[in-house]
Motif scaffolding. Structure first.
Motif, mmCIF file in Angstrom:
data_model
loop_
_atom_site.group_PDB
_atom_site.id
_atom_site.type_symbol
_atom_site.label_atom_id
_atom_site.label_comp_id
_atom_site.label_asym_id
_atom_site.label_seq_id
_atom_site.Cartn_x
_atom_site.Cartn_y
_atom_site.Cartn_z
ATOM 1 N N VAL A 1 0.977 -1.148 0.203
ATOM 2 C CA VAL A 1 -0.281 -0.121 -0.243
ATOM 3 C C VAL A 1 1.181 1.026 0.194
ATOM 4 O O VAL A 1 0.630 2.510 -0.822
ATOM 5 N N SER A 2 1.966 0.818 1.074
ATOM 6 C CA SER A 2 2.227 1.899 0.847
ATOM 7 C C SER A 2 3.362 3.135 -0.718
ATOM 8 O O SER A 2 3.765 3.929 -0.582
ATOM 9 N N SER A 3 3.360 1.817 -1.569
ATOM 10 C CA SER A 3 4.526 2.048 -2.561
ATOM 11 C C SER A 3 3.447 2.018 -3.906
ATOM 12 O O SER A 3 4.146 2.488 -4.481
ATOM 13 N N MET A 4 2.355 2.208 -3.851
ATOM 14 C CA MET A 4 1.424 3.163 -4.430
ATOM 15 C C MET A 4 1.372 4.406 -4.967
ATOM 16 O O MET A 4 1.347 4.634 -3.630
ATOM 17 N N THR A 5 1.179 4.979 -5.704
ATOM 18 C CA THR A 5 0.339 6.235 -5.513
ATOM 19 C C THR A 5 -0.838 5.849 -5.321
ATOM 20 O O THR A 5 -1.615 5.581 -5.136
ATOM 21 N N LEU A 6 -1.750 7.476 -5.516
ATOM 22 C CA LEU A 6 -2.753 7.251 -5.106
ATOM 23 C C LEU A 6 -4.175 7.173 -5.802
ATOM 24 O O LEU A 6 -5.004 6.442 -5.280
ATOM 25 N N ALA A 7 -3.915 7.509 -7.040
ATOM 26 C CA ALA A 7 -4.482 6.903 -8.608
ATOM 27 C C ALA A 7 -4.235 5.497 -8.076
ATOM 28 O O ALA A 7 -5.254 4.726 -8.195
ATOM 29 N N ASN A 8 -3.570 4.741 -8.177
ATOM 30 C CA ASN A 8 -3.335 3.135 -8.468
ATOM 31 C C ASN A 8 -3.457 2.864 -7.231
ATOM 32 O O ASN A 8 -4.352 1.737 -7.311
ATOM 33 N N TYR A 9 -3.412 3.365 -5.831
ATOM 34 C CA TYR A 9 -3.960 2.510 -4.406
ATOM 35 C C TYR A 9 -5.521 2.902 -5.091
ATOM 36 O O TYR A 9 -6.329 1.584 -4.772
ATOM 37 N N GLY A 10 -6.413 4.002 -5.408
ATOM 38 C CA GLY A 10 -7.742 3.956 -5.341
ATOM 39 C C GLY A 10 -8.450 3.402 -6.462
ATOM 40 O O GLY A 10 -9.423 2.149 -6.592
ATOM 41 N N GLU A 11 -7.622 2.926 -7.522
ATOM 42 C CA GLU A 11 -8.136 1.929 -9.212
ATOM 43 C C GLU A 11 -8.144 0.538 -7.752
ATOM 44 O O GLU A 11 -8.868 -0.305 -8.196
ATOM 45 N N GLY A 12 -7.091 0.153 -6.906
ATOM 46 C CA GLY A 12 -6.979 -1.489 -6.532
ATOM 47 C C GLY A 12 -7.620 -1.282 -5.485
ATOM 48 O O GLY A 12 -7.229 -3.073 -5.195
ATOM 49 N N ARG A 13 -8.241 -0.967 -4.787
ATOM 50 C CA ARG A 13 -8.770 -1.040 -3.473
ATOM 51 C C ARG A 13 -10.190 -1.737 -3.675
ATOM 52 O O ARG A 13 -10.796 -2.034 -4.356
ATOM 53 N N SER A 14 -9.635 -2.915 -3.136
ATOM 54 C CA SER A 14 -11.163 -3.710 -2.523
ATOM 55 C C SER A 14 -12.151 -2.991 -2.184
ATOM 56 O O SER A 14 -12.194 -2.155 -1.609
#
Length: 242
Positions: A115-128
């Motif tokens: 989670v720490s290594s993700m950009t905000l956009a990548n995190y948002g796209e991949g969040r459960s």
């Protein structure tokens, strides 16, 4: 031996901490309604107030239950998490992502390092997401002044966070609410241009008025099985203290 009837009821006044989701909030009905409609209509809103006015309580106990009827609510998150030693990730992005991840059931959370290594956009796209979750998402950032007070000289990291945030908020399916102490409004201005709408949609709450404070006292006392009554002169305790 102390019997059940001798046990003092729990104190309904929570002290200097926010009222939580699931608890009732009194004296803020108008503000909750107006903020809900403003955020629904304008998509990106900056909520500000004097320190201690109850922004966190209003969000947790009043606004989020309303939003959850229409939105996939993520947060509140904060930006004060310490960076990992030797980590290259942006500390504010990392803090936001980890805060949003904490809103998931434990069995659905991913490893902190990922989670720490993700950009905000990548995190948002991949969040459960649960299958029944609404399509539209609302992100809530509480105590947003921490972007300014945590590592005050980290200007490059701050601008990178706002760049990623602005990129994320280009998506019309994403709403955002930022709660900020109003004495930091001017310090936020150098970063506002990186956000769609430039954070122009703002909503202010003040300290409770005397009438609203009395409603809060009476209602909170009633929640705990207590009463709050005027004294013999006909004045309430709130009026006597004014």
């Amino acid at each position: 031996m102390i019997g059940p009837s001798m046990i003092a009821p729990a104190n309904p006044f929570v002290g200097p901490r926010p009222i939580e989701a699931g608890q009732r909030i009194f004296g803020r009905v108008r503000e909750i309604d107006e903020l809900y409609y403003l955020l629904s209509a304008e998509r990106i809103v900056l909520l500000h107030s004097p320190s201690g006015a109850g922004k966190s309580s209003l969000i947790l106990a009043g606004l989020i239950p309303r939003l959850a009827e229409r939105f996939d609510v993520r947060g509140p998150t904060r930006l004060n998490t310490q960076p990992s030693e030797g980590a290259a990730a942006n500390r504010y992005v990392r803090s936001a992502n980890l805060g949003f991840e904490q809103g998931l059931p434990e069995q659905r959370r991913r490893a902190d390092d990922l989670v720490s290594s993700m950009t905000l956009a990548n995190y948002g796209e991949g969040r459960s997401r649960r299958r029944s979750a609404p399509q539209n998402v609302v992100l809530i950032f509480d105590q947003f002044e921490e972007i300014l007070t945590t590592d005050p000289l980290g200007f490059d990291a701050k601008h990178e966070f706002f760049r990623q945030l602005g990129e994320l908020l280009q998506d019309p399916r994403i709403w955002a609410l930022f709660a900020l102490r109003e004495d930091f409004l001017a310090q936020l201005d150098p970063y506002a241009d990186q956000i769609p709408t430039h954070l122009k949609n703002r909503f202010r709450i003040d300290l409770l008025s005397r009438a609203a404070a009395e409603k809060a006292i009476v209602g909170t006392a009633a929640e705990g099985g207590r009463t709050f009554k005027p004294d013999e002169s006909g004045r309430s305790s709130a009026e006597k203290l004014a």
